[in-house]
Design a protein around this motif. Structure first.
Motif, PDB file in Angstrom:
ATOM      1  N   ARG A 149      48.637   6.864  87.669  1.00 45.67           N
ATOM      2  CA  ARG A 149      50.001   7.279  87.353  1.00 45.67           C
ATOM      3  C   ARG A 149      50.745   7.535  88.665  1.00 45.67           C
ATOM      4  N   ILE A 150      52.035   7.255  88.647  1.00 42.14           N
ATOM      5  CA  ILE A 150      52.877   7.465  89.814  1.00 42.14           C
ATOM      6  C   ILE A 150      53.779   8.664  89.552  1.00 42.14           C
ATOM      7  N   VAL A 151      53.793   9.616  90.494  1.00 39.27           N
ATOM      8  CA  VAL A 151      54.648  10.787  90.387  1.00 39.27           C
ATOM      9  C   VAL A 151      55.907  10.547  91.203  1.00 39.27           C
ATOM     10  N   GLY A 152      57.068  10.689  90.558  1.00 43.50           N
ATOM     11  CA  GLY A 152      58.333  10.429  91.236  1.00 43.50           C
ATOM     12  C   GLY A 152      58.889  11.651  91.931  1.00 43.50           C
ATOM     13  N   ILE A 153      59.868  11.414  92.804  1.00 40.64           N
ATOM     14  CA  ILE A 153      60.508  12.546  93.496  1.00 40.64           C
ATOM     15  C   ILE A 153      61.330  13.387  92.524  1.00 40.64           C
ATOM     16  N   ASN A 154      61.608  12.834  91.330  1.00 37.54           N
ATOM     17  CA  ASN A 154      62.326  13.601  90.308  1.00 37.54           C
ATOM     18  C   ASN A 154      61.372  14.355  89.384  1.00 37.54           C
ATOM     19  N   GLY A 155      60.066  14.263  89.649  1.00 35.25           N
ATOM     20  CA  GLY A 155      59.078  14.971  88.841  1.00 35.25           C
ATOM     21  C   GLY A 155      58.503  14.161  87.700  1.00 35.25           C
ATOM     22  N   ASN A 156      59.067  12.992  87.430  1.00 36.43           N
ATOM     23  CA  ASN A 156      58.518  12.153  86.352  1.00 36.43           C
ATOM     24  C   ASN A 156      57.121  11.657  86.711  1.00 36.43           C
ATOM     25  N   ILE A 157      56.261  11.589  85.691  1.00 37.28           N
ATOM     26  CA  ILE A 157      54.918  11.037  85.850  1.00 37.28           C
ATOM     27  C   ILE A 157      54.911   9.708  85.100  1.00 37.28           C
ATOM     28  N   VAL A 158      54.912   8.612  85.840  1.00 38.46           N
ATOM     29  CA  VAL A 158      55.101   7.298  85.222  1.00 38.46           C
ATOM     30  C   VAL A 158      53.765   6.585  85.090  1.00 38.46           C
ATOM     31  N   HIS A 159      53.460   6.174  83.871  1.00 37.74           N
ATOM     32  CA  HIS A 159      52.236   5.439  83.605  1.00 37.74           C
ATOM     33  C   HIS A 159      52.295   4.070  84.271  1.00 37.74           C
ATOM     34  N   GLY A 160      51.136   3.604  84.758  1.00 36.14           N
ATOM     35  CA  GLY A 160      51.100   2.323  85.456  1.00 36.14           C
ATOM     36  C   GLY A 160      51.532   1.151  84.608  1.00 36.14           C
ATOM     37  N   GLY A 161      51.409   1.264  83.286  1.00 40.37           N
ATOM     38  CA  GLY A 161      51.827   0.183  82.404  1.00 40.37           C
ATOM     39  C   GLY A 161      53.309  -0.121  82.499  1.00 40.37           C
ATOM     40  N   PHE A 162      54.093   0.856  82.932  1.00 36.87           N
ATOM     41  CA  PHE A 162      55.530   0.624  83.136  1.00 36.87           C
ATOM     42  C   PHE A 162      55.756  -0.501  84.128  1.00 36.87           C
ATOM     43  N   PHE A 163      54.988  -0.493  85.222  1.00 39.87           N
ATOM     44  CA  PHE A 163      55.172  -1.509  86.259  1.00 39.87           C
ATOM     45  C   PHE A 163      54.703  -2.875  85.772  1.00 39.87           C
TER      46      PHE A 163
END
Length: 439
Positions: A345-359
């Motif tokens: 998972r990628i953590v954004g500077i806005n605090g969102n935790i984005v699942h790798g499947g998004f990419f």
């Protein structure tokens, strides 16, 4: 009322799925020899069709001496060569049947990070839906039961959003976009779960683990356990299963498929592994020398996709077969472990935790000719997109990619593009699409 409405609408629009599920349900407890006989009949129908209509297979079947005669047993299937993704990419037109078959176009990166376009017949999709319907029935879930879906998806246009909203209402779904998960959203979702009981949760394993962790951290007894939870898309890690079952009990069911051949295997109520859906495919497990093995490369034959027959197709996943039989009494092949997609998972500077499947979704929809890719996060505000391609990524595609990444991770996120000749797997031999170096 909604439960009755859902069943009525489903019966109208998916009558063929209902009929297919009723037929499939009669096959669940076939003996091993009956399973092989059933598969052999379907395989020979597929081979006969492929010989008559698909240029690639006509040449192959002639070269190995089978022609249009079919095979005498499943062992003879091994006379055909294994098909890899590069074979499909480099010879795409040769896999297309000369007669017209109703189909849809799909795309996937599988477990290798190499995008692939494929065709799937409408009938194959019906069988896949019927197998999922059977899976849900075996968990005690009926059409119209209240369901929580935490699933992927890039932002849709207004028409698709409206269509999904209506569908969710009719079928009694509450839908959350998995790619928008962050600590605040998880907290709000868990607040809702404390107030509302759902019969069924469906999500990614890692997301359900985040939900279970949030409930655990609250140290407040949770009374709204669902009747069942199913997970798919990514590998179910033991640590995720442990925390999910600690919170929700023995309600967790794993499911396995790939874009090219969905509905490959399903877990039953004994929780001893995943049963191969023999009604839809034939699977082989081979070692590096192409010998049968208890653990190795998955080779799969889709018995229902006449729009682009995939016979002895290697999808890039590694599976391990169970040593024991399942106490449930089914004699289909039992799978104990699957090493498929691996995402961080990628953590954004806005605090969102984005699942790798998004990419994965994003790259597939970005209109690039990328052969292979990997996202690496070294800093909270910086991502590197490594890619293998004959051409550089166009400015239009970069703008598309950056628009959605910045929306998910924060406007000040920087994206660097690095073209490579090749990308290496991890030390364990598996390829990781999305890799965070922050944890």
């Amino acid at each position: 009322m909604r439960n009755k409405l859902a069943k009525t609408i489903y019966n109208i629009y998916h009558k063929n799925v209902i009929e297919a599920e009723e037929n499939i349900s009669k096959l669940e407890y076939l003996t091993k020899s009956e399973i092989e006989s059933y598969q052999l009949t379907k395989l020979n129908l597929l081979l006969e069709y492929a010989y008559a209509n698909v240029p690639y297979y006509k040449d192959i079947l002639n070269n190995i001496g089978i022609g249009n005669k079919g095979v005498k047993n499943l062992e003879e299937l091994k006379m055909l060569p294994i098909i890899k993704k590069d074979d499909l990419r480099n010879n795409y037109s040769l896999f297309i049947p000369e007669n017209e078959v109703n189909y849809t176009i799909g795309s996937t990166s599988g477990s290798t990070g190499e995008p692939l376009i494929y065709r799937k017949s409408n009938n194959s999709k019906v069988i896949e839906m019927a197998l999922v319907l059977q899976f849900e029935k075996n968990m005690g879930i009926e059409i119209g039961d209240s369901k929580l879906l935490i699933w992927g998806g890039i932002e849709m246009n207004p028409y698709k959003k409206t269509k999904r909203y209506i569908k969710n209402y009719i079928y009694n779904y509450d839908y959350y976009i998995n790619y928008n998960i962050n600590n605040d959203n998880i907290s709000k979702l868990v607040d809702k779960l404390y107030k509302k009981h759902y019969a069924y949760y469906r999500s990614y394993p890692s997301t359900m683990a985040l939900v279970a962790n949030e409930i655990t951290n609250r140290k407040e007894e949770f009374h709204n356990r669902p009747n069942a939870i199913s997970v798919s898309v990514e590998t179910l890690m033991k640590s995720d299963r442990d925390i999910i079952e600690k919170v929700f009990g023995k309600t967790l069911y794993d499911q396995y498929g790939c874009g090219e051949v969905n509905s490959v295997a399903f877990e039953c109520s004994e929780h001893q592994g995943l049963h191969h859906a023999f009604e839809h495919s034939i699977i082989e497990v081979l070692d590096d020398n192409n010998n049968d093995s208890k653990s190795g490369r998955l080779i799969i034959t889709n018995l229902d996709n006449y729009a682009m027959p995939l016979i002895r197709y290697e999808n890039g996943d590694i599976i391990t077969l169970a040593e024991q039989k399942c106490p449930c009494g089914r004699e289909s092949i039992l799978i104990s472990n699957i090493e498929g997609r691996i995402f961080d998972r990628i953590v954004g500077i806005n605090g969102n935790i984005v699942h790798g499947g998004f990419f994965d979704d994003l790259i597939l929809k970005s209109n690039t000719n990328i052969n292979k890719w990997q996202i690496v996060q070294n800093d909270i505000d910086n991502l590197i997109l490594y890619y293998v391609s004959k051409d550089d990524i166009s400015m239009a595609s970069k703008n598309y990619i950056e628009q959605y990444i910045k929306k998910q991770l924060g406007l000040n996120t920087k994206i660097t593009y690095k073209k490579k000749n090749y990308l290496l797997p991890e030390e364990n031999g598996k390829y990781k699409f999305v890799k965070s170096m922050l944890y």
